[in-house]
Design a protein around this motif. Structure first.
Motif, PDB file in Angstrom:
ATOM      1  N   HIS A  76       0.799  -1.085  -0.022  1.00  0.00           N
ATOM      2  CA  HIS A  76      -0.160   0.034  -0.081  1.00  0.00           C
ATOM      3  C   HIS A  76       0.749   1.296  -0.036  1.00  0.00           C
ATOM      4  N   HIS A 115       0.962   5.551  -1.363  1.00  0.00           N
ATOM      5  CA  HIS A 115       0.546   6.670  -2.298  1.00  0.00           C
ATOM      6  C   HIS A 115       2.139   7.368  -2.494  1.00  0.00           C
ATOM      7  N   HIS A 165      -9.539   1.105   1.349  1.00  0.00           N
ATOM      8  CA  HIS A 165      -9.172   1.427   2.535  1.00  0.00           C
ATOM      9  C   HIS A 165     -10.536   1.151   3.560  1.00  0.00           C
ATOM     10  N   HIS A 211      -5.794  -1.179   6.437  1.00  0.00           N
ATOM     11  CA  HIS A 211      -5.740  -0.706   7.714  1.00  0.00           C
ATOM     12  C   HIS A 211      -6.427  -1.762   8.607  1.00  0.00           C
ATOM     13  N   ASP A 231       2.281   3.392   2.795  1.00  0.00           N
ATOM     14  CA  ASP A 231       1.009   4.247   2.639  1.00  0.00           C
ATOM     15  C   ASP A 231       1.550   5.654   2.578  1.00  0.00           C
TER      16      ASP A 231
HETATM   17 ZN    ZN Z   1      -3.856   4.750   1.918  1.00  0.00          ZN
END
Ligand code: ZN
Length: 455
Positions: free
Chosen positions: A59, A61, A236, A273, A324
């Motif tokens: 995961h 970004h 998410h 998560h 993340d």
């Molecule tokens: Zn995220």
């Protein structure tokens, strides 16, 4: 043996059935074609460290790497939380051009390779121009991410994200979200373009991703999950207590329960998560075969909460780790933070360890398998797998004195990223002496973008 084959030799290597000594790994065309233990090093290209299969960062970004270290202060009105951090993120997002995104993402990907990740699952939601209009190529931004993967050599599982609403019940998006927002139809154009951009990458996979239950309606979720029925789906879920409360108010069910009640969640799903979950929800996730995507460093940085790992593992659940927000990028950091957060929450030691292995080895092997599943790939140091190899620097003391698990414990709990010497990805040495081979020009482009964005 193919004519272009090369053979690397390792003092020890973590093979699918455990550690082996004096291991020769033969590579051709980016794939491992032969693995043999008990082979003398004579005449072979010697790498005296320990060889591990590369982890999947499940995961990321990538563009958020540029915000790392820029949000660690109090704003007027309180300590800050996930939601105030998100406001800062939106202001930052307002200024990012495609060139910026490519430059920042390439830096993040080079650092991922240096940190022990050989593939990244990029959860990609920054789709449109600064005014919120689609680019003439709707997958322009996806193409920039593919370019960053190509430049750095990292494996890519690209997950274009459908973000349609600002809250449960189909609430209208805010102006800060204008660069993310799509309908299923405009999303489908982005998905197709992303596939075209990734076609030149040797083992790229393009999956789908509803951003969260608050960002898509049930009808939109159904449309999206039907678009690419054999590919990974990431979402998410239950990161924030407010999100759970809003979901309860909207539907009467908690997010994980709602998802599992309404959608056929299976092994291709990654629930990112899953922080605020009941034991019953965790058992249901485990039974579905879905992977939980834990991002322990970001979850700590944002003050999200702590995942209930003992309950989930007791139910036979699968997890992997992701970086993340990319506030720091290092596989060992994620695994260490995961274990330490569990120790703090449950006031025990060695929470993730299985009986037969060390904690480091259990963390690594579980994250490896969960990462493959979430990334939509298979791997390992075995014939037929991509030659994605992380080499820990030679630590002969650990190798000589009993269990090689100690190498993983030392990497995760003592040394961190400084333990990593070389990283090979599809047979190419991309990291040497801990540094990505293309680091300098990538860093120069990153700094140029950062300077423009924060000035
Ligand atoms: Zn995220």
């Amino acid at each position: 043996m193919p004519a272009n084959a090369q053979t690397l030799w390792f003092k020890t290597a973590l093979l699918p059935d455990g550690w082996a000594g004096d291991v020769a790994i033969t590579i051709a065309g980016g794939l491992i074609v032969h693995v043999e233990a008990g082979v003398p090093a004579t005449g072979l290209e010697a790498h005296h460290g320990a060889a591990l299969p590369g982890l999947v960062n499940l995961h990321s970004h990538g563009f958020q790497r540029a915000m790392s270290g820029l949000t660690e202060y109090r704003q007027s009105g309180g300590d800050g939380d996930f939601w105030s951090w998100r406001e800062l993120l939106y202001k930052f997002v307002d200024r990012c051009t495609p060139e910026d995104v490519e430059a920042i993402t390439a830096m993040a990907y080079a650092e991922m390779l240096e940190g022990g990740f050989t593939r990244v699952a990029e959860f990609h939601y920054l789709h449109h121009d600064t005014a919120g209009h689609a680019f003439s190529d709707p997958g322009e931004m996806a193409g920039r991410i593919a370019a960053a993967a190509r430049d750095t050599g990292i494996g890519l599982t690209l997950l274009p994200v459908l973000y349609a609403h600002s809250g449960f019940g189909g609430l209208e998006a805010t102006s800060g979200q204008r660069r993310f927002i799509n309908t299923p139809a405009s999303y489908h154009d982005i998905l197709s373009s992303a596939e075209a951009h990734c076609a030149g990458l040797p083992d790229a996979i393009v999956g789908t991703a509803p951003h969260s239950l608050r960002a898509v309606t049930p009808g939109e979720l159904e449309e999206l999950t039907a678009m690419r029925p054999d590919r990974p789906v990431h979402i998410h879920i239950a990161e924030q207590e407010k999100e759970v409360a809003d979901c309860l108010a909207w539907s009467g069910a908690r997010p994980v329960d709602w998802l599992l009640d309404h959608v056929a969640v299976d092994e291709r799903w990654c629930l990112v998560h899953a922080t605020h979950t009941t034991p019953g929800e965790l058992q249901r996730i485990a039974a579905s075969g879905a992977v939980v995507g834990l991002c322990p460093v970001t979850e700590a940085n944002l003050g999200d909460g702590i995942f209930n790992a003992p309950e989930f593992l007791a139910a036979g659940g699968h997890f992997g780790v992701g970086s993340d927000s990319n506030v720091s990028i290092c596989a060992a950091d994620e695994l260490r933070m995961l274990e330490y957060s569990q120790r703090l929450a449950f006031r025990r030691r060695n929470v993730i360890a299985e009986a037969a292995t060390s904690t480091g080895c259990s963390l690594f092997e579980r994250a490896l398998e969960g990462g493959y599943r979430a990334g939509g790939v298979t791997g390992g140091l075995m014939a037929g797998a991509p030659a994605d190899i992380v080499v820990l620097r030679d630590t002969p003391h650990s190798i000589e004195t009993g269990s090689a698990d100690r190498l993983l414990d030392a990497w995760i709990f003592r040394q961190g990223r400084s333990a990593i010497g070389e990283v090979w990805r599809r047979g190419r040495k991309l990291v040497e002496k801990g540094r990505h081979v293309g680091r300098e020009p990538i860093k120069a482009r990153f700094h140029k973008a950062l300077h423009r964005l924060v000035s």
